[in-house]
Scaffold this active site. Structure first.
Site, PDB file in Angstrom:
ATOM      1  N   GLU A  61     -10.925  -5.520 -21.317  1.00  0.00           N
ATOM      2  CA  GLU A  61     -11.524  -6.219 -20.177  1.00  0.00           C
ATOM      3  C   GLU A  61     -12.306  -7.431 -20.671  1.00  0.00           C
ATOM      4  O   GLU A  61     -13.079  -7.337 -21.622  1.00  0.00           O
ATOM      5  CB  GLU A  61     -12.446  -5.265 -19.407  1.00  0.00           C
ATOM      6  N   VAL A 111      -7.555 -11.523 -24.773  1.00  0.00           N
ATOM      7  CA  VAL A 111      -6.230 -11.157 -25.272  1.00  0.00           C
ATOM      8  C   VAL A 111      -5.435 -12.408 -25.609  1.00  0.00           C
ATOM      9  O   VAL A 111      -5.388 -13.362 -24.833  1.00  0.00           O
ATOM     10  CB  VAL A 111      -5.473 -10.313 -24.223  1.00  0.00           C
ATOM     11  N   HIS A 116     -24.683  25.075   1.434  1.00  0.00           N
ATOM     12  CA  HIS A 116     -24.817  25.536   0.047  1.00  0.00           C
ATOM     13  C   HIS A 116     -23.896  26.720  -0.192  1.00  0.00           C
ATOM     14  O   HIS A 116     -23.828  27.636   0.640  1.00  0.00           O
ATOM     15  CB  HIS A 116     -26.260  25.956  -0.230  1.00  0.00           C
ATOM     16  N   CYS A 156       0.825  -1.213   0.000  1.00  0.00           N
ATOM     17  CA  CYS A 156       0.000   0.000   0.000  1.00  0.00           C
ATOM     18  C   CYS A 156       0.859   1.263   0.000  1.00  0.00           C
ATOM     19  O   CYS A 156       0.636   2.174  -0.798  1.00  0.00           O
ATOM     20  CB  CYS A 156      -0.920  -0.001   1.208  1.00  0.00           C
ATOM     21  N   ILE A 193      -7.759  -1.252 -10.278  1.00  0.00           N
ATOM     22  CA  ILE A 193      -6.381  -0.878 -10.609  1.00  0.00           C
ATOM     23  C   ILE A 193      -6.275  -0.458 -12.071  1.00  0.00           C
ATOM     24  O   ILE A 193      -5.680   0.575 -12.402  1.00  0.00           O
ATOM     25  CB  ILE A 193      -5.421  -2.040 -10.302  1.00  0.00           C
TER      26      ILE A 193
END
Length: 467
Positions: A203, A239, A446, A41, A184
Site C-alpha cells: 500500500e 511498486v 446476554h 455488484c 477491495i
C-alpha cells in the site's frame, strides 16, 4: 412524445433499484443494459467477493474445529477446494440474477439489451436498437477497476478484482501480491491469507491496511489480525515495473526502509475504481462531467446539468456502495414525481469491510470529529471480554463510539465478528442523533455480541458494568 415515464441507463444496483422503485410507483420504465442486469455488484463485485470471503470463513472455522471439540475424520487437516468454492459462488450469482430478472419482468420493466448513450435531444440511443425517450432519464453507468500505468493487466498473472471474482481456475495461486490496501485489497488479502496462500499486501499510503475510511483503532485491529494470520504488510510501498519470468512475476517495491523484490504467481491490482462515462454522449446532451470523469449532480436531487436527466451510483462522486446507489435512486425517482425527498446524508452512510475480522462504521471518526471542532467524548469496549465472542473463538475486535460532549452520538465504529450486521444499531443512533445515555438504557441481550455496544454506551454516564 415520451415512450416511457422513465428511462434508466445502466442495470447495476442503482439502475435496477431506480427501475423497480419507479415501477412500484406506477410509472412505465425502460432499463437499458449492455450486459446482464445486476451490474458489477452482482456479477463481479459484492456478491461473488463475499461468497469467497464466506468460503474462507468456513475453511478457517473447520481448521480450528478441534478447539471447539470437533474431530475431523482421519485427523487430517482440511484443504481448500477452490473449484467448489467458485462453483458455489457462481450458483449464488445465477440464482440472484434469475430472481432480479423475474422481479423486473413482474414489475413490467422493459429491459433493453445494448450499449446506451444520451442523444442531443435528451433521448437514449440503444446501440443496434431503437431510440427511446422518457419524461425523465436516470444515468447509472457504474465503474471499473482503476489501472496503474505500465502495469498491464492480462487477466492471468496480473489481475483486477473483476478477474478474481470471476475466476474459474482449478487451483489457488500459491503466492499473491495485492497492490492496494483499501477495502477491495483488504478483503482479498483476507481471503487468500485464510486459505493458506502466501500473501503480500503493498500500500502506497501509511498504515498499509484501510489507510482511508474507518477509524484508525478499528483498522489497526484488522491489521494486527491479518499479520497474526500470516499476511505480510508493507505500508508506504512504491511498486516498480513488474517483470514476468518463467516461474511467476517479480514485484519490485520501495519502502522507507529500503528496496525489496518478491516473486509471486499472481498480482492483484486493487487501487480503487473509476467512473464509466466514456461514450455516454454527455457533452452533446449537455450533461457536465468533471475532470475525474464523474457526472456532476445536485446532491439534493441527483439532477445533472440537463433538466430531466439524473445520475446516481458509481458514475457520480459519492461513496461507491450499492446501498448508496439504492438511496440515490429513491431520491431521484421521488424528485421526478414532484415530491421533496430528503437528500442522502453522505456523512452518515454505513460502511462495511467484510474481512476477518469485519470492520464497520458510520458517522465521524475521532479524527474527523476533532478536525471539525467538536468537543467530543470517546469510549471503547474490547471484544476480548465478551462472552459470546469467546464462545465463537473470535475475540479480535472492539466497539468505539464518538459523541459530542454531553451531546449525541457522532460516530460508531466496530471491528469484530458480524460487525456488518451489528453496526446498524449504531447507524440508527448516529442518524437519529441519539444520546449515548438513551441507548445505554436500552436492554441488550446476554450473551450476545451486541451487548458490547450497550456497555460502551453506558460508559458515557460515568458508570459501567463489566468494562
Amino acid at each position: 412524445m415520451a415512450d416511457y415515464d422513465l428511462v434508466v441507463l445502466g442495470g447495476g444496483p442503482g439502475g435496477y433499484a431506480a427501475a423497480l422503485y419507479a415501477a412500484s410507483a406506477g410509472l412505465s420504465v425502460a432499463l437499458v443494459e449492455k450486459e446482464k442486469v445486476g451490474g458489477t455488484c452482482l456479477h463481479r463485485g459484492c456478491i461473488p467477493a463475499k461468497a469467497l470471503l464466506h468460503a474462507a470463513e468456513v475453511f478457517r472455522t473447520v481448521s480450528h474445529a478441534a478447539e471447539h471439540g470437533v474431530k475431523l475424520p482421519g485427523g487430517g487437516a482440511p484443504e481448500p477446494d477452490w473449484p467448489a468454492a467458485n462453483k458455489r459462488k457462481a450458483g449464488i450469482v445465477t440464482q440472484l440474477h434469475k430472481g432480479l430478472s423475474g422481479l423486473l419482468k413482474r414489475r413490467k420493466v422493459a429491459v433493453l439489451s445494448g450499449f446506451g448513450s444520451l442523444t442531443a435531444d435528451g433521448a437514449v440511443q440503444v446501440e443496434g436498437g431503437d431510440t427511446v425517450r422518457g419524461k425523465a432519464t436516470i444515468v447509472t453507468t457504474g465503474s471499473v477497476p482503476r489501472a496503474i500505468p505500465g502495469m498491464d493487466v492480462d487477466g492471468v498473472t496480473v489481475v483486477t478484482s473483476d478477474h478474481s471474482t470471476n475466476s474459474d481456475a482449478d487451483r489457488l495461486p500459491e503466492r499473491v501480491a495485492v497492490i492496494g490496501g483499501g477495502v477491495i485489497g483488504a478483503e482479498f488479502a483476507s481471503v487468500y491469507t485464510d486459505l493458506g496462500v502466501s500473501t503480500t499486501l503493498l500500500e502506497a499510503l501509511p498504515h498499509g491496511v484501510l489507510p482511508i475510511g474507518p477509524d484508525r483503532d478499528c483498522a489497526d485491529v484488522l491489521a494486527r489480525s491479518l499479520k497474526k494470520r500470516g499476511l505480510s504488510i508493507h505500508a508506504e510501498a512504491r511498486v516498480g515495473n513488474l517483470e514476468k519470468t518463467g516461474s511467476g512475476v517479480v514485484v519490485p517495491f520501495e519502502t522507507p526502509t529500503g528496496s525489496e523484490k518478491i516473486e509471486v504467481d499472481q498480482v492483484l491490482v486493487s487501487i480503487g475504481r473509476r467512473p464509466v462515462t466514456e461514450g455516454l454522449g454527455a457533452e452533446a446532451a449537455g450533461v457536465r462531467i468533471d475532470e475525474r470523469g464523474f457526472i456532476e449532480v445536485d446532491p439534493n436531487t441527483m439532477l445533472t446539468s440537463r433538466p430531466g436527466v439524473y445520475a446516481i451510483g458509481d458514475c457520480v462522486a459519492t461513496p461507491g456502495l450499492a446501498h448508496v446507489a439504492y438511496a440515490e435512486a429513491m431520491v431521484a425517482v421521488d424528485h421526478m414525481l414532484g415530491e421533496n425527498p430528503p437528500p442522502v446524508d453522505y456523512d452518515k452512510v454505513p460502511w462495511v469491510v467484510y474481512t476477518h475480522p469485519e470492520v464497520a462504521w458510520t458517522g465521524l471518526t475521532e479524527a474527523e470529529a476533532r478536525s471539525r471542532g467538536y468537543d467530543i467524548e470517546v469510549h471503547k469496549h474490547a471484544m476480548v471480554g465478551n462472552g459470546r465472542a469467546m464462545i465463537l473463538g473470535e475475540t479480535d475486535g472492539l466497539v468505539k463510539i464518538v459523541a459530542a460532549k454531553d451531546g449525541p452520538v457522532l460516530g460508531f465504529h466496530m471491528a469484530g465478528p458480524w460487525a456488518s450486521e451489528l453496526m446498524h444499531s449504531g447507524y440508527l443512533s448516529v442518524n437519529w442523533e441519539a444520546l449515548p445515555s438513551d441507548v445505554g438504557r436500552l436492554i441488550h441481550a446476554h450473551p450476545s455480541l451486541s451487548e458490547a455496544i450497550g456497555e460502551t454506551m453506558i460508559t458515557f454516564s460515568g458508570r459501567s458494568l463489566h468494562g
